[in-house]
Design a protein around this motif. Sequence first.
Motif, mmCIF file in Angstrom:
data_model
loop_
_atom_site.group_PDB
_atom_site.id
_atom_site.type_symbol
_atom_site.label_atom_id
_atom_site.label_comp_id
_atom_site.label_asym_id
_atom_site.label_seq_id
_atom_site.Cartn_x
_atom_site.Cartn_y
_atom_site.Cartn_z
ATOM 1 N N UNK A 1 0.811 -1.219 0.000
ATOM 2 C CA UNK A 1 0.000 0.000 0.000
ATOM 3 C C UNK A 1 0.844 1.269 0.000
ATOM 4 N N UNK A 2 2.060 1.186 0.542
ATOM 5 C CA UNK A 2 2.829 2.412 0.752
ATOM 6 C C UNK A 2 4.135 2.472 -0.037
ATOM 7 N N UNK A 3 5.064 1.590 0.197
ATOM 8 C CA UNK A 3 6.411 1.733 -0.349
ATOM 9 C C UNK A 3 6.656 0.977 -1.646
ATOM 10 N N UNK A 4 5.711 0.168 -2.077
ATOM 11 C CA UNK A 4 5.912 -0.667 -3.271
ATOM 12 C C UNK A 4 6.332 0.116 -4.517
ATOM 13 N N UNK A 5 5.848 1.348 -4.731
ATOM 14 C CA UNK A 5 6.285 2.051 -5.946
ATOM 15 C C UNK A 5 7.792 2.307 -6.013
ATOM 16 N N UNK A 6 8.457 2.379 -4.861
ATOM 17 C CA UNK A 6 9.889 2.618 -4.914
ATOM 18 C C UNK A 6 10.705 1.533 -4.224
ATOM 19 N N UNK B 1 0.727 12.315 -9.184
ATOM 20 C CA UNK B 1 0.340 13.719 -9.052
ATOM 21 C C UNK B 1 -1.050 13.844 -8.425
ATOM 22 N N UNK B 2 -1.948 12.937 -8.773
ATOM 23 C CA UNK B 2 -3.280 12.943 -8.154
ATOM 24 C C UNK B 2 -3.173 12.643 -6.657
ATOM 25 N N UNK B 3 -2.346 11.686 -6.307
ATOM 26 C CA UNK B 3 -2.134 11.349 -4.900
ATOM 27 C C UNK B 3 -1.567 12.550 -4.144
ATOM 28 N N UNK B 4 -0.591 13.217 -4.729
ATOM 29 C CA UNK B 4 0.001 14.398 -4.089
ATOM 30 C C UNK B 4 -1.043 15.482 -3.879
ATOM 31 N N UNK B 5 -1.929 15.650 -4.859
ATOM 32 C CA UNK B 5 -2.969 16.666 -4.737
ATOM 33 C C UNK B 5 -4.041 16.314 -3.723
ATOM 34 N N UNK B 6 -4.339 15.030 -3.594
ATOM 35 C CA UNK B 6 -5.441 14.643 -2.710
ATOM 36 C C UNK B 6 -5.012 14.411 -1.265
ATOM 37 N N UNK B 7 -3.826 13.836 -1.054
ATOM 38 C CA UNK B 7 -3.417 13.539 0.325
ATOM 39 C C UNK B 7 -2.035 14.088 0.671
ATOM 40 N N UNK B 8 -1.451 14.832 -0.228
ATOM 41 C CA UNK B 8 -0.094 15.334 -0.015
ATOM 42 C C UNK B 8 0.104 16.044 1.302
ATOM 43 N N UNK B 9 -0.894 16.799 1.729
ATOM 44 C CA UNK B 9 -0.788 17.549 2.985
ATOM 45 C C UNK B 9 -0.905 16.655 4.213
ATOM 46 N N UNK B 10 -1.441 15.455 4.041
ATOM 47 C CA UNK B 10 -1.613 14.525 5.158
ATOM 48 C C UNK B 10 -0.376 13.658 5.400
ATOM 49 N N UNK B 11 0.530 13.651 4.446
ATOM 50 C CA UNK B 11 1.725 12.820 4.542
ATOM 51 C C UNK B 11 2.763 13.461 5.449
ATOM 52 N N UNK B 12 3.600 12.623 6.049
ATOM 53 C CA UNK B 12 4.735 13.171 6.790
ATOM 54 C C UNK B 12 5.693 13.790 5.784
ATOM 55 N N UNK B 13 6.631 14.555 6.271
ATOM 56 C CA UNK B 13 7.592 15.178 5.369
ATOM 57 C C UNK B 13 8.319 14.111 4.545
ATOM 58 N N UNK C 1 9.257 11.217 -0.537
ATOM 59 C CA UNK C 1 9.315 9.964 -1.300
ATOM 60 C C UNK C 1 8.347 10.021 -2.476
ATOM 61 N N UNK C 2 7.164 10.578 -2.254
ATOM 62 C CA UNK C 2 6.200 10.746 -3.337
ATOM 63 C C UNK C 2 6.743 11.701 -4.394
ATOM 64 N N UNK C 3 7.392 12.750 -3.963
ATOM 65 C CA UNK C 3 8.002 13.699 -4.908
ATOM 66 C C UNK C 3 9.087 13.005 -5.742
ATOM 67 N N UNK C 4 9.845 12.095 -5.117
ATOM 68 C CA UNK C 4 10.819 11.308 -5.875
ATOM 69 C C UNK C 4 10.105 10.545 -6.989
#
Length: 171
Positions: free
Chosen positions: A34-39, A131-143, A148-151
Amino acid sequence: MDVARLTTPSFLVLGIVDTLGEASPYDVKVEAARTVAPFWSMPHAQVYAQCDRLVAAGLLSEVRQPGGRNRRLMRLTEAGRKALADWLADPAFVPVEARERGILKLWFGARPEVLAPVQLTEHHRTLAEYEELAGSVGELLTRGQREALEFGIRYERMMVDFWQWVEQRGE
């Protein structure tokens, strides 16, 4: 267990168990997907093997839930918490191993005009998802999660740029 002998998958398991507070090997597998699989992907069998290894090493404690499934729940021990903290504080550089199947196919002579359109479509799709994920939950993520999402976003932009370059060279 000597912390120097721990692998990145070991720390992935420790980090997820730490984040969840308590987890079964199945919970670790689901959270990793759910979380780290993309990288950082990790085969399911390796999750279970790492859990067993970390319990045996005293870095995770384990209790069995009573009942039919006899589910294992793990928590970090003090030694596990220290090993994870030490790993997180270590700034050592380890070179990235890019494992892009399309690039390997290019190396061995695959036709760019066949590969590039599919690669472009898939990298555009993944970029849009990130980019959709960043727009929808980006503010809820830890730094760290946001970074990591920005990567992922920057990587997908680079891959789109690369495959566009490959495609244009054939024209």
